[in-house]
Scaffold this motif. Structure first.
Motif, PDB file in Angstrom:
ATOM      1  N   PHE A  50       0.699  -0.927  -0.503  1.00 46.80           N
ATOM      2  CA  PHE A  50      -0.438   0.083  -0.328  1.00 46.80           C
ATOM      3  C   PHE A  50       0.544   1.199  -0.058  1.00 46.80           C
ATOM      4  O   PHE A  50       2.001   1.156   0.763  1.00 46.80           O
ATOM      5  CB  PHE A  50      -1.019   0.060   1.257  1.00 46.80           C
ATOM      6  CG  PHE A  50      -0.567  -0.519   2.105  1.00 46.80           C
ATOM      7  CD1 PHE A  50       0.321  -1.451   3.271  1.00 46.80           C
ATOM      8  CD2 PHE A  50       0.110   0.680   3.170  1.00 46.80           C
ATOM      9  CE1 PHE A  50       0.502  -1.411   4.246  1.00 46.80           C
ATOM     10  CE2 PHE A  50       0.641   0.712   4.826  1.00 46.80           C
ATOM     11  CZ  PHE A  50       0.685  -0.402   5.068  1.00 46.80           C
ATOM     12  N   MET A  66       1.064  14.005   3.276  1.00 45.46           N
ATOM     13  CA  MET A  66       0.362  12.390   3.963  1.00 45.46           C
ATOM     14  C   MET A  66       0.538  11.557   4.101  1.00 45.46           C
ATOM     15  O   MET A  66       1.374  10.921   3.725  1.00 45.46           O
ATOM     16  CB  MET A  66      -0.949  12.650   2.550  1.00 45.46           C
ATOM     17  CG  MET A  66      -1.956  13.394   1.936  1.00 45.46           C
ATOM     18  SD  MET A  66      -2.795  12.771   1.330  1.00 45.46           S
ATOM     19  CE  MET A  66      -2.907  14.747  -0.379  1.00 45.46           C
ATOM     20  N   THR A  67       0.225  10.934   5.419  1.00 46.96           N
ATOM     21  CA  THR A  67       0.662   9.643   5.682  1.00 46.96           C
ATOM     22  C   THR A  67      -0.286   8.943   5.528  1.00 46.96           C
ATOM     23  O   THR A  67      -1.562   9.016   5.991  1.00 46.96           O
ATOM     24  CB  THR A  67       1.113   9.714   7.406  1.00 46.96           C
ATOM     25  OG1 THR A  67       2.050  10.774   7.723  1.00 46.96           O
ATOM     26  CG2 THR A  67       1.507   8.785   7.634  1.00 46.96           C
ATOM     27  N   VAL A  68      -0.512   7.564   4.966  1.00 50.70           N
ATOM     28  CA  VAL A  68      -1.500   6.980   4.395  1.00 50.70           C
ATOM     29  C   VAL A  68      -0.928   5.184   4.876  1.00 50.70           C
ATOM     30  O   VAL A  68       0.092   4.933   5.442  1.00 50.70           O
ATOM     31  CB  VAL A  68      -1.393   6.847   3.021  1.00 50.70           C
ATOM     32  CG1 VAL A  68      -2.658   6.105   2.443  1.00 50.70           C
ATOM     33  CG2 VAL A  68      -0.962   8.188   2.377  1.00 50.70           C
ATOM     34  N   TRP A  69      -1.807   4.823   5.618  1.00 51.00           N
ATOM     35  CA  TRP A  69      -2.577   3.600   6.005  1.00 51.00           C
ATOM     36  C   TRP A  69      -3.047   2.827   5.047  1.00 51.00           C
ATOM     37  O   TRP A  69      -3.962   3.189   3.808  1.00 51.00           O
ATOM     38  CB  TRP A  69      -2.941   3.314   7.181  1.00 51.00           C
ATOM     39  CG  TRP A  69      -2.722   4.495   8.552  1.00 51.00           C
ATOM     40  CD1 TRP A  69      -3.099   5.504   8.975  1.00 51.00           C
ATOM     41  CD2 TRP A  69      -1.162   4.816   8.945  1.00 51.00           C
ATOM     42  NE1 TRP A  69      -1.938   6.607   9.608  1.00 51.00           N
ATOM     43  CE2 TRP A  69      -1.233   4.968   9.640  1.00 51.00           C
ATOM     44  CE3 TRP A  69      -0.267   3.484   8.559  1.00 51.00           C
ATOM     45  CZ2 TRP A  69       0.370   6.183  10.901  1.00 51.00           C
ATOM     46  CZ3 TRP A  69       0.987   3.397   9.682  1.00 51.00           C
ATOM     47  CH2 TRP A  69       1.240   4.740  10.843  1.00 51.00           C
ATOM     48  N   GLU A  70      -3.365   1.361   5.728  1.00 48.81           N
ATOM     49  CA  GLU A  70      -3.896   0.211   4.624  1.00 48.81           C
ATOM     50  C   GLU A  70      -5.229   0.673   3.952  1.00 48.81           C
ATOM     51  O   GLU A  70      -5.681   0.154   3.359  1.00 48.81           O
ATOM     52  CB  GLU A  70      -4.171  -1.340   4.670  1.00 48.81           C
ATOM     53  CG  GLU A  70      -2.615  -1.614   5.156  1.00 48.81           C
ATOM     54  CD  GLU A  70      -2.510  -0.871   7.209  1.00 48.81           C
ATOM     55  OE1 GLU A  70      -2.988  -0.296   7.647  1.00 48.81           O
ATOM     56  OE2 GLU A  70      -1.890  -2.454   7.662  1.00 48.81           O
ATOM     57  N   ALA A  71      -6.236   1.119   5.145  1.00 46.68           N
ATOM     58  CA  ALA A  71      -7.659   1.772   4.535  1.00 46.68           C
ATOM     59  C   ALA A  71      -8.488   1.785   3.329  1.00 46.68           C
ATOM     60  O   ALA A  71      -9.047   2.538   3.846  1.00 46.68           O
ATOM     61  CB  ALA A  71      -8.314   2.210   6.573  1.00 46.68           C
ATOM     62  N   LEU A  72      -6.681   2.705   2.706  1.00 48.85           N
ATOM     63  CA  LEU A  72      -7.577   3.334   1.638  1.00 48.85           C
ATOM     64  C   LEU A  72      -8.179   2.529   1.024  1.00 48.85           C
ATOM     65  O   LEU A  72      -7.819   1.204   0.435  1.00 48.85           O
ATOM     66  CB  LEU A  72      -6.144   4.469   1.166  1.00 48.85           C
ATOM     67  CG  LEU A  72      -5.954   5.740   1.569  1.00 48.85           C
ATOM     68  CD1 LEU A  72      -6.503   6.933   1.142  1.00 48.85           C
ATOM     69  CD2 LEU A  72      -7.085   6.045   3.134  1.00 48.85           C
TER      70      LEU A  72
END
Lengths: 112, 154
Positions: A50, A66-72
């Motif tokens: 991801f 932006m810091t992005v996690w798996e939930a996108l």
């Protein structure tokens, strides 16, 4: 380790003036696997893949980070606003959890 | 008596099989490195402060999402976005996902308008909240529950 990915930067409205606030959206074709899903045929976990972070920079100056996690969702879209400040280039840099770094840029030409 | 026992057992089996898919999802939680519960995520972001509920934060999520794999989320914050008073960050959280954090967006005054939108995955019916950090150190929150008919993390 760069890999070719389809991506797109959209600016709304298409024609804009200097100093105007415009909507910017960035789209990427990316699987965004969480690492908890199983392959139906082989019954093994699909490894996590991801996007980790996304950076919007305008003429070399960072505007959104932006810091992005798996939930996108798969093929994510990121939409924000941006203030036009003269001619220049909008660059979006995005990093993967596997170390894949990619870049996409668009020229900005305000009219009037 | 035998017939009664049989029905009792049948009831237990039905209950277990109904819970089983939820349990298998719960089992996957420990496998992920990034697993974080909703409360610890909020504490980690705010540093122990309690966020205030505010009408300034407008969270737009569908009340019923047919497909949990694609749920559009839009956060709008009323702010002048000047160098002295602006929105520092927008965090989108989902209360029952194994990793409650979805995305942290750090904004600057160059954005001109405090708005962000994406599409997120939801594992089931739960609450989605937007946690907003202002430049003066205050935290605002807006929450809405979303009904999910098909989960997106299976």
């Amino acid at each position: 380790m760069a890999q070719k990915r389809k991506s797109l930067i959209k600016i709304k409205p298409k024609k804009f003036k200097d100093g105007e606030v415009v909507k910017v959206s960035f789209m990427v074709m990316h699987p965004m696997d969480t690492g908890t899903r199983k392959d139906k045929k082989t019954k093994q976990l699909i490894p996590a893949k991801f996007i980790n972070s996304v950076k919007f920079s305008y003429n070399g100056k960072e505007i959104t980070n932006m810091t992005v996690w798996e939930a996108l969702s798969t093929n994510p879209v990121f939409t924000t606003y941006m203030k036009i400040n003269g001619k220049g280039k909008l660059t979006v840099t995005y990093t993967d959890n596997t170390g894949e770094v990619n870049e996409k840029s668009k020229k900005i030409k305000p009219k009037g | 008596m035998q017939r009664r026992d049989f029905f009792k057992k049948l009831g237990v089996v039905a209950a277990v099989s109904a819970v089983a898919p939820v349990m298998s999802f719960a089992g996957d939680k420990s496998k992920s490195k990034n697993a974080m519960s909703y409360k610890t995520a909020i504490n980690a972001i705010t540093g122990g402060k309690t966020p205030k509920k505010s009408a300034k934060v407008k969270l737009k999520v569908p009340e019923i999402a047919e497909n949990g794999a694609v749920v559009p989320v839009t956060v709008n914050v009323e702010s002048p976005m000047t160098s002295s008073d602006y929105v520092k960050a927008i965090h989108i959280l989902a209360s029952k996902n194994f990793n409650a954090r979805c995305i942290d967006v750090h904004l600057t005054p160059a954005n001109g308008k405090a708005m962000f939108s994406t599409r997120i995955k939801l594992g089931g019916t739960q609450e989605v909240s937007a946690l907003v950090e202002l430049s003066n150190g205050d935290f605002l929150i807006a929450t809405q529950s979303v009904k999910v008919t098909i989960g997106g993390c299976g």
